[in-house]
Every structure is written in C-alpha cells, then in structure tokens.
Design an enzyme around this catalytic site. Structure first.
Site, PDB file in Angstrom:
ATOM      1  N   ASN A   6      21.741  -3.924   5.177  1.00 41.41           N
ATOM      2  CA  ASN A   6      21.177  -2.598   4.987  1.00 41.41           C
ATOM      3  C   ASN A   6      20.943  -2.006   6.367  1.00 41.41           C
ATOM      4  O   ASN A   6      19.950  -2.323   7.024  1.00 41.41           O
ATOM      5  CB  ASN A   6      19.860  -2.751   4.204  1.00 41.41           C
ATOM      6  CG  ASN A   6      19.199  -1.420   3.928  1.00 41.41           C
ATOM      7  OD1 ASN A   6      19.643  -0.383   4.424  1.00 41.41           O
ATOM      8  ND2 ASN A   6      18.132  -1.444   3.155  1.00 41.41           N
ATOM      9  N   ARG A  92      24.660  -1.845   1.736  1.00 44.78           N
ATOM     10  CA  ARG A  92      24.002  -0.702   1.108  1.00 44.78           C
ATOM     11  C   ARG A  92      24.473   0.554   1.848  1.00 44.78           C
ATOM     12  O   ARG A  92      24.458   0.598   3.080  1.00 44.78           O
ATOM     13  CB  ARG A  92      22.486  -0.826   1.250  1.00 44.78           C
ATOM     14  CG  ARG A  92      21.787   0.428   0.797  1.00 44.78           C
ATOM     15  CD  ARG A  92      20.331   0.414   1.187  1.00 44.78           C
ATOM     16  NE  ARG A  92      19.691   1.650   0.808  1.00 44.78           N
ATOM     17  CZ  ARG A  92      18.945   2.383   1.629  1.00 44.78           C
ATOM     18  NH1 ARG A  92      18.761   2.015   2.886  1.00 44.78           N
ATOM     19  NH2 ARG A  92      18.384   3.494   1.200  1.00 44.78           N
ATOM     20  N   HIS A 209       9.703   5.287  -8.521  1.00 47.22           N
ATOM     21  CA  HIS A 209       9.822   4.436  -7.330  1.00 47.22           C
ATOM     22  C   HIS A 209       8.925   5.046  -6.257  1.00 47.22           C
ATOM     23  O   HIS A 209       9.236   6.101  -5.691  1.00 47.22           O
ATOM     24  CB  HIS A 209      11.289   4.387  -6.868  1.00 47.22           C
ATOM     25  CG  HIS A 209      11.458   3.604  -5.601  1.00 47.22           C
ATOM     26  ND1 HIS A 209      12.076   2.377  -5.555  1.00 47.22           N
ATOM     27  CD2 HIS A 209      11.055   3.869  -4.332  1.00 47.22           C
ATOM     28  CE1 HIS A 209      12.047   1.922  -4.309  1.00 47.22           C
ATOM     29  NE2 HIS A 209      11.442   2.824  -3.545  1.00 47.22           N
ATOM     30  N   ASP A 283      -0.196   5.670   5.002  1.00 49.97           N
ATOM     31  CA  ASP A 283      -0.232   4.355   4.372  1.00 49.97           C
ATOM     32  C   ASP A 283      -1.257   4.374   3.231  1.00 49.97           C
ATOM     33  O   ASP A 283      -2.444   4.623   3.469  1.00 49.97           O
ATOM     34  CB  ASP A 283      -0.609   3.310   5.432  1.00 49.97           C
ATOM     35  CG  ASP A 283      -0.431   1.914   4.909  1.00 49.97           C
ATOM     36  OD1 ASP A 283      -1.030   1.583   3.867  1.00 49.97           O
ATOM     37  OD2 ASP A 283       0.324   1.149   5.538  1.00 49.97           O
ATOM     38  N   GLY A 333       3.737   1.943  -6.236  1.00 46.38           N
ATOM     39  CA  GLY A 333       3.832   1.785  -7.695  1.00 46.38           C
ATOM     40  C   GLY A 333       3.424   0.393  -8.143  1.00 46.38           C
ATOM     41  O   GLY A 333       2.772   0.220  -9.176  1.00 46.38           O
TER      42      GLY A 333
END
Ligand code: ADP
Length: 403
Positions: A6, A92, A209, A283, A333
């Site tokens: 990635n 990715r 997400h 954050d 989440g």
C-alpha cells in the site's frame, strides 16, 4: 506467501500473508520517504512464536529504495528470501476511474491505464506505479494484482454518481463521483452478512467507515448504490482534517474576500478543516478526553461530526428503502461508543435502537450492539483492507482463466 503493498505519496505499508490460510505473518511501514531521514519498521512473530519488532532510521529517497529496504528487512528476519519466492503480490491502488471495475493482473496495459488516471489521484497513482515498476522488475514471473479503492463503487447508478453540472464535464473531464474506501465497504458488508448467517445478496446494508478519512455506503444485494465520497475523498462526512460537504460558493467567497489562492483553499479544506478545524484536534481519542474534561469546543466538533453522520444514515435509509443492518468500522467506528451512540440517537422511529451496555463493551471481534426490538441490526465489524486485498489477489491468480 502473498505480499500486499500500500504505497502512499511518502510512505509504503506492507503485509505478508500465508497463502494456505491468509494468516498474517508480518507487517511493516516505511515512512517519510523522500525526506532527510526515513523510518522503517517491521513486526512479526518468530519461529518460537514470540512477537518481534525491528525499527530502523535511514535515508530512503524514493519508492525504489523503499521496496529494497522492505525486501532486506523481510530477508534479515528469515521471512522471505526474495520477492520472486512469493505466490503473488497485491497492490492497493487508490483510483481506478471508470477503467477498472475489479482487481486485475498487472501488465504494461494496466499500468498505462493507472498512469492515465494520475490527474484524478496526483499523489497516489504515481507512487503505486513506482512500486509496481520495482516489484515487476525484481519478480517478473510473480503474478501481481491491482486492487482498486474505487472499484466497489462502480455499480453506483448514474443518477447518483453524476453531479448537476454541464454533462460535457463528465464526458470530457471525467467529473463524476467515484467513491473511495471501496475495499473496506465491500469487506465489512460481506463480513456482516457472514455474521448474520445470511447471503449478502439478500441484505440492504449501510456501512460507515470512520477513520481519519470517513465515508458511508448504501449497499443493496451486495452491490453499492451510493457512497458519500465523491470525485475526490473530500466530499461527504466530516473527517479528521477534511470538511466533507459544504456550499461550493464558500470557495468563491473566500477567494474574493481574503485573496486565498487555489492552493490555500485546497489546504484549508483537506488539511485544516473537519474536527481539527472546529476544535484544533483531529484525533477522536483526545477529543473524547477533552469532552470528559468539560471542553465545549471539542463537544461542538463531536456534535457536528455525529449530526452529519446521522443525516447520511437517514438519507441512505431512503436510498435503500429501509435497511437490514448498519455497520460501524474504522478506528472511530470500531472504538468510539460515543460516536455510535450519538449518531444513532433519536432514530427509534426508523427502527434503529442501540443497546447502551452492548455499545460500551470493548472487543476486537465482530459484534451486534442493538436492542432486541431494534428492527435494523447495528453491528461493529473490524475492517481489514490488507486481508481483503490478499484474498482478492489470491482469488484472481488462482482462477483457471489467469493461470
Ligand atoms: P486511518 O483512516 O488513518 O486508517 P483509523 O481507521 O486507524 O485511521 O482511525 C483513526 C481514528 O480512530 C482517529 O480519530 C482515532 O482517534 C480514532 N480512534 C482509535 N481508537 C479509538 C478509541 N479507542 N476511541 C475513540 N477513537 C479512537
């Protein structure tokens, strides 16, 4: 073994999987590529079953050197002698435009297709291509697969992906909504179906997400109908540093009134807005701590974040004509009970009732957090994009038509 890569504009994340059971064997990251000093780290479990971590500080000017560093870390740890020993490599790729609807075996034509899409993802697609060039050179006989972040959203109907702009901007400039985080939305939808013991094709699912970037998707019978991110990952939900939806005329206003340049506006919306813009912090853990200490600005940031999320849940219920389940995933989440509780609050008339006790329970496993009388099931499903890329890579290279 399968290696998943990635590559970001200045980073390279990698993960090694056992081909037989897709068990993760090692994962690592190389950061600050192109800066004066870069950091490389690798985590793995040794042959005695003990967790190990290697960290190095060195100079890594570009992705070619980053791949070489990754290869030597894997070799020194006795995990992989050479890239050509791999069963496959999964890359990715952030943007597949309208060209790529599913994972593809990488060859010169595919790389040219990814190259053509650079204007849509100027920071990411060039980094992906650089990594591919090196791995193709070092392991020319190892099948390599590109898995696109946009691919899962290619089933979205035209009335949902088209902006109300002159049609020729779509035809000539490819201006449309593409959506992102597709690998994650697709993965958690499948895992939710598995958790419920039903085929994904029988379900209407809203996936949320919520990480540093955040997006929602409306999925019917396994195929995506709508998603909140647009032509770029800026549209939609409030994010860590991104504004999400806003009146586009604000940009003309700011340019006229304050003289801000295009670059200033780009930076404002992508890097200085969202949670950070409202309360100075992006954050969610520190925002939650500040709220506990009575900080009103942090509370406002959370309110705005959850209100936008609730609006998307409501609109996707309308898009799908109801839903069987809502799935929370991503760092926020999966871990923020407060965000889940606030974004679902007051939706009992729509069949959404969170169980406060289940919502507060901590676990790294998939779980349900709704009350028994909730018509819509509310699930937490940990996402795992690397595993999904490894699985899609293995599936493609094992299929009889490609071998
Ligand atoms: P990325 O999009 O970079 O992959 P993640 O999915 O890891 O990011 O999500 C990062 C976000 O998750 C951050 O806002 C972080 O504060 C939040 N987060 C992680 N753990 C918790 C937690 N225990 N409680 C609340 N928020 C959390």
């Amino acid at each position: 073994m399968i290696l998943v890569l990635n590559s970001g504009s200045s980073s390279l994340k990698f993960q090694l999987f056992d081909t037989s059971n897709l068990h993760p064997l090692a994962s690592g990251i190389i950061e600050q590529i192109g800066e004066e000093s870069s950091q490389a780290s690798l985590k793995f479990t040794d042959s005695q079953g003990n967790p190990q971590q290697i960290s190095q500080e060195l100079s890594i000017p570009e992705h070619k050197t980053a791949i070489a560093t990754m290869s030597s870390l894997l070799k020194e740890s006795n995990l992989l002698l050479h890239l050509n020993k791999l069963k496959g490599i999964g890359h990715r790729v952030v943007h597949g435009g309208e060209t790529f609807h599913q994972p593809v075996l990488i060859d010169k034509t595919v790389m040219a297709g990814i190259h053509d899409l650079i204007p849509l993802a100027p920071l990411h697609n060039p980094a992906h291509l650089m990594s591919m060039e090196v791995t193709m050179e070092q392991a020319p006989h190892t099948p390599q697969v590109a898995v696109f972040d946009t691919a899962f959203h290619q089933t979205i109907p035209i009335h949902s992906y088209l902006y109300a702009l002159p049609f020729e901007l779509y035809e000539k400039e490819k201006v449309r909504r593409y959506g992102f985080h597709g690998t994650s939305h697709g993965y958690v939808a499948k895992e939710a179906a598995r958790f419920l013991g039903r085929p994904v094709t029988s379900l209407k699912i809203i996936t949320l997400h919520l990480g540093n970037g955040a997006s929602a998707a409306a999925i019917a019978h396994g195929s995506c109908q709508d998603t909140s991110m647009g032509m770029t990952p800026l549209e939609g939900l409030v994010m860590g540093t991104r504004s999400g939806d806003l009146d586009p005329a604000i940009l003309f206003y700011l340019a006229r009134e304050t003289g801000m340049s295009l670059n200033d506006l780009d930076e404002l919306l992508n890097k200085k807005s969202g949670l950070k813009g409202i309360c100075g912090d992006n954050d969610m853990r520190s925002i939650t701590e500040r709220i506990k200490g009575g900080d009103k600005q942090a509370e406002l940031a959370l309110e705005i974040f959850c209100y936008r999320l609730k609006k998307y849940i409501g609109s996707y219920l309308a898009v799908l004509g109801g839903a069987d389940c809502i799935v929370f995933t991503g760092g926020i989440g999966e871990h923020s009970a407060l965000v889940r509780q606030k974004s679902c609050a007051g939706l009992q008339e729509l069949g959404i009732i969170v169980d406060p006790e289940k919502n507060e329970t901590h676990s790294s496993k998939a779980r349900a957090i709704h009350q028994q009388q909730s018509k819509i099931q509310i699930l937490i499903i940990p996402t795992n994009e690397e595993l999904e890329i490894a699985a899609q890579t293995l599936e493609l290279i094992s299929s009889p038509t490609t071998s």
